[in-house]
Every structure is written in structure tokens, then in C-alpha cells.
Design an enzyme around this catalytic site. Structure first.
Site, PDB file in Angstrom:
ATOM      1  N   HIS A   1       0.839  -1.205   0.000  1.00  0.00           N
ATOM      2  CA  HIS A   1       0.000   0.000   0.000  1.00  0.00           C
ATOM      3  C   HIS A   1       0.874   1.256   0.000  1.00  0.00           C
ATOM      4  O   HIS A   1       0.487   2.283   0.559  1.00  0.00           O
ATOM      5  CB  HIS A   1      -0.979   0.002   1.184  1.00  0.00           C
ATOM      6  CG  HIS A   1      -2.117  -0.975   1.007  1.00  0.00           C
ATOM      7  ND1 HIS A   1      -3.216  -0.689   0.246  1.00  0.00           N
ATOM      8  CD2 HIS A   1      -2.290  -2.234   1.464  1.00  0.00           C
ATOM      9  CE1 HIS A   1      -4.045  -1.726   0.260  1.00  0.00           C
ATOM     10  NE2 HIS A   1      -3.503  -2.678   0.986  1.00  0.00           N
TER      11      HIS A   1
ATOM     12  N   ASP B   1       2.579   2.038  -3.123  1.00  0.00           N
ATOM     13  CA  ASP B   1       2.768   2.505  -4.518  1.00  0.00           C
ATOM     14  C   ASP B   1       1.923   3.745  -4.807  1.00  0.00           C
ATOM     15  O   ASP B   1       2.414   4.695  -5.420  1.00  0.00           O
ATOM     16  CB  ASP B   1       2.554   1.379  -5.561  1.00  0.00           C
ATOM     17  CG  ASP B   1       1.218   0.683  -5.494  1.00  0.00           C
ATOM     18  OD1 ASP B   1       0.416   0.980  -4.582  1.00  0.00           O
ATOM     19  OD2 ASP B   1       0.963  -0.179  -6.362  1.00  0.00           O
TER      20      ASP B   1
ATOM     21  N   GLY C   1      -3.849 -12.221  -5.068  1.00  0.00           N
ATOM     22  CA  GLY C   1      -2.885 -11.185  -4.703  1.00  0.00           C
ATOM     23  C   GLY C   1      -1.532 -11.405  -5.356  1.00  0.00           C
ATOM     24  O   GLY C   1      -0.543 -10.786  -4.969  1.00  0.00           O
ATOM     25  N   LEU C   2      -1.476 -12.291  -6.356  1.00  0.00           N
ATOM     26  CA  LEU C   2      -0.202 -12.583  -7.032  1.00  0.00           C
ATOM     27  C   LEU C   2      -0.207 -12.017  -8.455  1.00  0.00           C
ATOM     28  O   LEU C   2       0.660 -12.311  -9.252  1.00  0.00           O
ATOM     29  CB  LEU C   2       0.062 -14.089  -7.023  1.00  0.00           C
ATOM     30  CG  LEU C   2       0.098 -14.667  -5.601  1.00  0.00           C
ATOM     31  CD1 LEU C   2       0.236 -16.195  -5.635  1.00  0.00           C
ATOM     32  CD2 LEU C   2       1.238 -14.053  -4.788  1.00  0.00           C
ATOM     33  N   SER C   3      -1.210 -11.203  -8.720  1.00  0.00           N
ATOM     34  CA  SER C   3      -1.258 -10.393  -9.927  1.00  0.00           C
ATOM     35  C   SER C   3      -1.414 -11.172 -11.219  1.00  0.00           C
ATOM     36  O   SER C   3      -0.685 -10.972 -12.190  1.00  0.00           O
ATOM     37  CB  SER C   3      -0.035  -9.483 -10.002  1.00  0.00           C
ATOM     38  OG  SER C   3      -0.455  -8.230 -10.436  1.00  0.00           O
ATOM     39  N   SER C   4      -2.415 -12.020 -11.259  1.00  0.00           N
ATOM     40  CA  SER C   4      -2.765 -12.654 -12.533  1.00  0.00           C
ATOM     41  C   SER C   4      -3.216 -11.581 -13.523  1.00  0.00           C
ATOM     42  O   SER C   4      -3.035 -11.743 -14.735  1.00  0.00           O
ATOM     43  CB  SER C   4      -3.861 -13.700 -12.340  1.00  0.00           C
ATOM     44  OG  SER C   4      -5.101 -13.097 -12.011  1.00  0.00           O
TER      45      SER C   4
ATOM     46  N   GLU D   1      -5.648  -1.435 -16.909  1.00  0.00           N
ATOM     47  CA  GLU D   1      -6.270  -1.961 -15.687  1.00  0.00           C
ATOM     48  C   GLU D   1      -7.129  -0.890 -15.008  1.00  0.00           C
ATOM     49  O   GLU D   1      -8.251  -1.156 -14.578  1.00  0.00           O
ATOM     50  CB  GLU D   1      -5.199  -2.489 -14.727  1.00  0.00           C
ATOM     51  CG  GLU D   1      -5.781  -3.016 -13.430  1.00  0.00           C
ATOM     52  CD  GLU D   1      -5.104  -4.271 -12.892  1.00  0.00           C
ATOM     53  OE1 GLU D   1      -4.233  -4.849 -13.571  1.00  0.00           O
ATOM     54  OE2 GLU D   1      -5.474  -4.673 -11.779  1.00  0.00           O
TER      55      GLU D   1
ATOM     56  N   ASP E   1       2.364  -3.830  -9.875  1.00  0.00           N
ATOM     57  CA  ASP E   1       2.201  -5.153 -10.475  1.00  0.00           C
ATOM     58  C   ASP E   1       2.776  -5.217 -11.886  1.00  0.00           C
ATOM     59  O   ASP E   1       3.483  -6.160 -12.255  1.00  0.00           O
ATOM     60  CB  ASP E   1       0.719  -5.534 -10.525  1.00  0.00           C
ATOM     61  CG  ASP E   1       0.057  -5.471  -9.164  1.00  0.00           C
ATOM     62  OD1 ASP E   1       0.785  -5.352  -8.159  1.00  0.00           O
ATOM     63  OD2 ASP E   1      -1.178  -5.531  -9.113  1.00  0.00           O
TER      64      ASP E   1
ATOM     65  N   TYR F   1     -10.153  -0.904  -0.663  1.00  0.00           N
ATOM     66  CA  TYR F   1      -8.945  -0.384  -1.306  1.00  0.00           C
ATOM     67  C   TYR F   1      -9.115   1.109  -1.616  1.00  0.00           C
ATOM     68  O   TYR F   1      -8.241   1.931  -1.306  1.00  0.00           O
ATOM     69  CB  TYR F   1      -8.669  -1.187  -2.588  1.00  0.00           C
ATOM     70  CG  TYR F   1      -7.404  -0.802  -3.298  1.00  0.00           C
ATOM     71  CD1 TYR F   1      -6.193  -1.418  -2.973  1.00  0.00           C
ATOM     72  CD2 TYR F   1      -7.409   0.175  -4.293  1.00  0.00           C
ATOM     73  CE1 TYR F   1      -5.023  -1.062  -3.629  1.00  0.00           C
ATOM     74  CE2 TYR F   1      -6.248   0.533  -4.947  1.00  0.00           C
ATOM     75  CZ  TYR F   1      -5.059  -0.094  -4.618  1.00  0.00           C
ATOM     76  OH  TYR F   1      -3.907   0.262  -5.266  1.00  0.00           O
TER      77      TYR F   1
HETATM   78  P1  ADP Z   1      -5.008 -10.860  -9.124  1.00  0.00           P
HETATM   79  O1  ADP Z   1      -4.378  -9.912 -10.074  1.00  0.00           O
HETATM   80  O2  ADP Z   1      -4.534 -10.685  -7.726  1.00  0.00           O
HETATM   81  O3  ADP Z   1      -4.916 -12.284  -9.543  1.00  0.00           O
HETATM   82  P2  ADP Z   1      -7.332  -9.428  -9.953  1.00  0.00           P
HETATM   83  O4  ADP Z   1      -8.740  -9.381  -9.443  1.00  0.00           O
HETATM   84  O5  ADP Z   1      -6.570  -8.178 -10.049  1.00  0.00           O
HETATM   85  O6  ADP Z   1      -6.565 -10.506  -9.073  1.00  0.00           O
HETATM   86  O7  ADP Z   1      -7.333 -10.049 -11.398  1.00  0.00           O
HETATM   87  C1  ADP Z   1      -8.038 -11.231 -11.651  1.00  0.00           C
HETATM   88  C2  ADP Z   1      -8.874 -11.026 -12.910  1.00  0.00           C
HETATM   89  O8  ADP Z   1      -8.002 -10.898 -14.045  1.00  0.00           O
HETATM   90  C3  ADP Z   1      -9.760 -12.206 -13.221  1.00  0.00           C
HETATM   91  O9  ADP Z   1     -11.007 -12.116 -12.557  1.00  0.00           O
HETATM   92  C4  ADP Z   1      -9.908 -12.085 -14.737  1.00  0.00           C
HETATM   93  O10 ADP Z   1     -10.888 -11.114 -15.062  1.00  0.00           O
HETATM   94  C5  ADP Z   1      -8.558 -11.544 -15.172  1.00  0.00           C
HETATM   95  N1  ADP Z   1      -7.639 -12.619 -15.569  1.00  0.00           N
HETATM   96  C6  ADP Z   1      -6.409 -12.838 -15.065  1.00  0.00           C
HETATM   97  N2  ADP Z   1      -5.816 -13.896 -15.662  1.00  0.00           N
HETATM   98  C7  ADP Z   1      -6.700 -14.357 -16.571  1.00  0.00           C
HETATM   99  C8  ADP Z   1      -6.688 -15.450 -17.502  1.00  0.00           C
HETATM  100  N3  ADP Z   1      -5.658 -16.288 -17.595  1.00  0.00           N
HETATM  101  N4  ADP Z   1      -7.795 -15.622 -18.269  1.00  0.00           N
HETATM  102  C9  ADP Z   1      -8.867 -14.796 -18.164  1.00  0.00           C
HETATM  103  N5  ADP Z   1      -8.923 -13.768 -17.311  1.00  0.00           N
HETATM  104  C10 ADP Z   1      -7.870 -13.535 -16.520  1.00  0.00           C
HETATM  105 MG    MG Z   2      -4.550  -7.801 -10.001  1.00  0.00          MG
END
Ligand code: ADP
Ligand code: MG
Length: 409
Positions: A49, A51, A139-142, A180, A192, A249
Site C-alpha cells: 500500500h 505505490d 494477490g499474485l497479480s494474474s 487496468e 504489479d 482499497y
Molecule cells: P489478481 O491480479 O490478484 O490475480 P485481480 O482481481 O486483479 O486478481 O485479477 C483477476 C482477474 O483478471 C480475473 O477475474 C480475470 O478477469 C482476469 N484474468 C487474469 N488472468 C486471466 C486469464 N488467464 N484468463 C482470463 N482472465 C484472466
Molecule cells: Mg490484479
């Protein structure tokens, strides 16, 4: 008794094979595929928290990555499919992408093309598929892994040349942040995307989030030789789901902005630890209860801890950072109030089982925690956490190993 579930990362070959196969399934053939790109999730060692307070953070790239197979199109149509959203094709025209109008996970992808166009780059439509071993919403930034994989793909397909050096990567990260914030509508800071694009293997990235810094000034690679120190970074995805996360947040950000306004500074970064007590006294009149003052105390002390952590690591004293991690957790739990029962349980259990330090990581209210553990104690710490969750009647957590890994490519 069940055993801990390990969330393994994929090899580059495995990840590429998965998206090629999916591309064939969705689009019929991969003969004219432009290529496969990938980008890592990230875990933040310390500096939480901070950035959006123009502060410091210290993320590392995970070995867990999101893979994208992409083929450019001559028009501005975007067609997408993800192994994580099976059976669904997401489609738009780039001309229709705009803040507030773009719904669903494809916003993270189309948003990157939109932001690159807005920055003056000639980017067209594309067909793409996605597969990922980065845990979702942990929280690992997918989300950044997805954006950044798309960013390096579009960079290559359109010959932008930005991924070739760190300054260009900072530009790509800025486009991903806009995607984003403005298209996906998630008001996150810039850590991230910087981590996913600008980290390097064997290093942590000391990120300085003051606005207006050059790429060179904003990030510094800090050698982070965990294996050499006989240590392992254990990540625990608590799988805890909490409501109201977005609102919380935004509320933290708003408190920080109000405090900075009251103190007459551009950001809380401008309050040095030596000036903290005086700042807290000045905030008293504007404070409803002690909330504002506790938020400020977290931010100012957390930035100082991040500096101290980086200095120890630079000094080759990685095994001494544990107390800083623990102090960070206490500050996030008590002053910033973003921890959760599950995160506290990981931290307490890991420390009792011999971890050198442990803390929640990421935005909080669920998500993941990290523990710095001697390599020969990893299984024992994971087993202790697994058992503690079972005894508390909680969903079994997932465990990841996090050697500092390579950036989007
Ligand atoms: P975090 O970044 O911590 O994982 P977020 O809520 O910021 O959590 O991001 C998750 C969202 O990003 C998912 O709900 C989806 O909308 C999108 N997302 C991430 N990776 C994928 C993927 N491989 N395929 C489809 N959507 C994805
Ligand atoms: Mg995220």
C-alpha cells in the site's frame, strides 16, 4: 490427514504447448500464429500500500506465468479465449473500447491495445488465447501477468521495440496500468505491471513510485540470492474470499489523499520517519478517531522498512530481513487494517514453525502471505500451515515456491 497442495509453475515449453493447442482448438489452425509470449505474476517482499503514496515497493517475479498465443489481424477486431474462462469467446472492435464500456476479462487484454493506441502506437486487432498457472485473485497479480503478456506480444507483432530495453518496458507498464485502471476499472497502483515487465531472474525490483521519475530512476534491480543463503520464499494462497475488497482499497487510497491534503504535501512519501510524530500531531484535529493517523503511520513506517530491507539484501544479509517482514505484517494488520484471519493464521503458524519472517502480501483482505524459510524447513512449515487451516475449518490453502524469476518476454 491430507497433505499440502503445491501449485507448480509450468516450464516454458509446457506453457507454449498449452496455448498453441488451445489456439488450434479455438481458431482452427496455428499455421499463421505470430508467436507465444508470457509474463509472470509477482509477489511483493515488502512495501505494501505504498505505490499509490509515491513510496517504495520490492516485488519479485514469480516462476508462475500467463501464456498468450497471438495472431495479428488486418482489421481492428479482437477475438479472445482463455483456458480460465472455458467455452467462451470474448470479442470486440478496438474502436469500441472505451473507459466504462468494456466488460469482462477481455477488458484487461483489449485495454492494453487501447492504451498503446492512446500512446500513439499503431496497434491493430488480433486473435489470441490465454492460459495461466498464476492463481486468480490471490494477490499474485494474474491481472498484470495477463496485461503484460499481451503487451510484449503486441510490441513484437507491431515492431514497437519497447520490450527491448528497460525504458521501453516502463512505457509498456504504463500502458498496462492504464488498461487496468481505465478499461478494466480496477484502481490499482503501478507495482504489479512494473514487476511483471521489469524484474529480472535472481533479483528483486526496488520500485520508486514517485511520479515524474525516469525509468532509470524509478526502478533498481537488487540481487536477491535466496538459494545462496540457503533460504526459500514460500507463498501461501489462502483462498480466502472477502467481500467489499474494492471499496476498502478505494477507502485506503482516499484516507491517504485526505491526510496528504491536510498536511499540505503532494504525497505521504514526503513525510520522513523523523517527521512522523509531528505529522501525526498535526493530523489530530482532522482525525475522526485515530484512523487517519494509523493509516499514515503504516505508510511512512512501511516505506522506511522497505528501504531497510533493500539495504540488508544489498549487503548480503538476506537472513536478517525477517523482523522487517514481521513488523510490516503487524503494521498492515493493526494500523492499515487490511489483513484477514487467514493471513494472520499463516503468519503466526509459519513463525511458530521456524520461518525467519512472514507477512501478508498484496492488497490484503485475503489473497496470499509469504514466509522466508530455511530451505530444509519448507516442507515442515507448509505442513504446519496446512494443518492449522484444517484445524480451523478453513479451505485448504495452496503453496507456491517463489525463486526470483524472469520478466515478460
Ligand atoms: P489478481 O491480479 O490478484 O490475480 P485481480 O482481481 O486483479 O486478481 O485479477 C483477476 C482477474 O483478471 C480475473 O477475474 C480475470 O478477469 C482476469 N484474468 C487474469 N488472468 C486471466 C486469464 N488467464 N484468463 C482470463 N482472465 C484472466
Ligand atoms: Mg490484479
Amino acid at each position: 490427514m491430507t497433505s499440502p497442495e503445491w501449485l507448480e509453475s509450468w516450464s516454458a515449453d509446457d506453457g507454449a504447448a498449452r496455448v498453441r493447442t488451445l489456439f488450434r482448438e479455438v481458431f482452427g489452425s496455428d499455421a499463421d500464429l505470430d508467436g507465444v509470449w508470457s509474463a509472470p505474476g509477482r509477489v511483493n517482499l515488502i512495501g505494501e500500500h505504498t505505490d499509490y503514496n509515491a513510496g517504495l515497493a520490492l516485488p519479485v517475479a514469480l516462476p508462475h506465468r500467463t501464456y498468450v498465443a497471438l495472431r495479428g489481424r488486418p482489421d481492428d477486431v479482437v477475438r479472445l479465449s482463455s483456458a480460465q474462462a472455458p467455452g467462451e469467446t470474448w470479442e470486440t472492435r478496438l474502436a469500441d473500447v472505451a473507459p466504462g464500456d468494456t466488460k469482462g476479462w477481455g477488458a484487461y487484454v483489449a485495454g492494453v491495445a487501447w492504451a498503446l493506441r492512446a500512446a500513439g502506437h499503431d496497434v491493430g486487432g488480433f486473435d489470441a488465447v490465454v492460459d495461466s498457472c498464476v492463481p486468480f485473485g490471490a494477490g499474485l497479480s494474474s491481472s498484470a501477468a495477463l496485461e503484460c503478456a499481451v503487451a510484449v506480444a503486441l510490441d513484437a507483432v507491431h515492431g514497437l521495440g519497447l520490450a527491448a530495453d528497460d525504458a521501453g518496458r516502463a512505457d509498456l507498464a504504463a500502458a498496462c496500468v492504464r488498461a487496468e485502471n481505465e478499461i478494466a476499472g480496477a484502481p490499482t497502483g503501478g507495482m504489479d505491471q512494473a514487476a511483471s515487465l521489469r524484474c529480472s531472474a535472481g533479483h528483486a525490483l526496488l520500485l520508486d513510485c514517485r511520479p515524474g521519475l525516469s525509468a532509470l530512476e524509478s526502478a533498481d534491480a537488487v540481487p536477491f540470492d535466496l538459494a545462496g543463503a540457503g533460504l526459500t520464499l514460500l507463498v501461501v494462497d489462502t483462498r480466502a474470499e472477502h467481500a467489499l475488497v474494492d471499496g476498502q482499497y478505494a477507502a485506503r487510497r482516499a484516507s491517504c489523499e485526505r491526510a496528504a491534503d491536510t498536511l499540505g504535501v503532494g504525497s505521504l512519501r514526503e513525510i520522513s520517519p523523523g517527521d512522523l510524530e509531528e505529522a501525526l500531531t498535526r493530523l489530530a484535529a482532522a482525525d475522526d478517531g485515530e484512523v487517519l493517523r494509523r493509516r499514515v503511520r503504516h505508510v511512512v513506517t512501511e516505506i522506511a522498512r522497505t528501504e531497510d530491507f533493500a539495504a540488508l539484501v544489498r549487503d548480503g544479509r538476506v537472513d536478517e530481513v525477517g523482523p522487517l517482514m514481521n513488523a510490516s505484517h503487524v503494521s498492515l494488520r493493526d494500523d492499515y487494517e487490511v489483513s484477514a484471519r487467514e493471513l494472520d493464521l499463516v503468519v503466526d503458524t509459519a513463525l511458530a514453525a521456524g520461518a525467519l519472517g512472514a507477512r501478508m502480501t498484496g492488497g490484503g483482505f485475503g489473497g496470499s502471505a509469504i514466509a522466508l524459510v530455511r530451505a530444509d524447513q519448507v516442507d515442515a512449515v507448509a505442513a504446519a500451515v496446512h494443518e492449522a487451516f484444517a484445524a480451523a475449518g478453513l479451505t485448504a490453502p495452496g503453496f507456491l515456491l517463489a525463486p526470483p524469476s524472469s520478466p515478460a518476454h
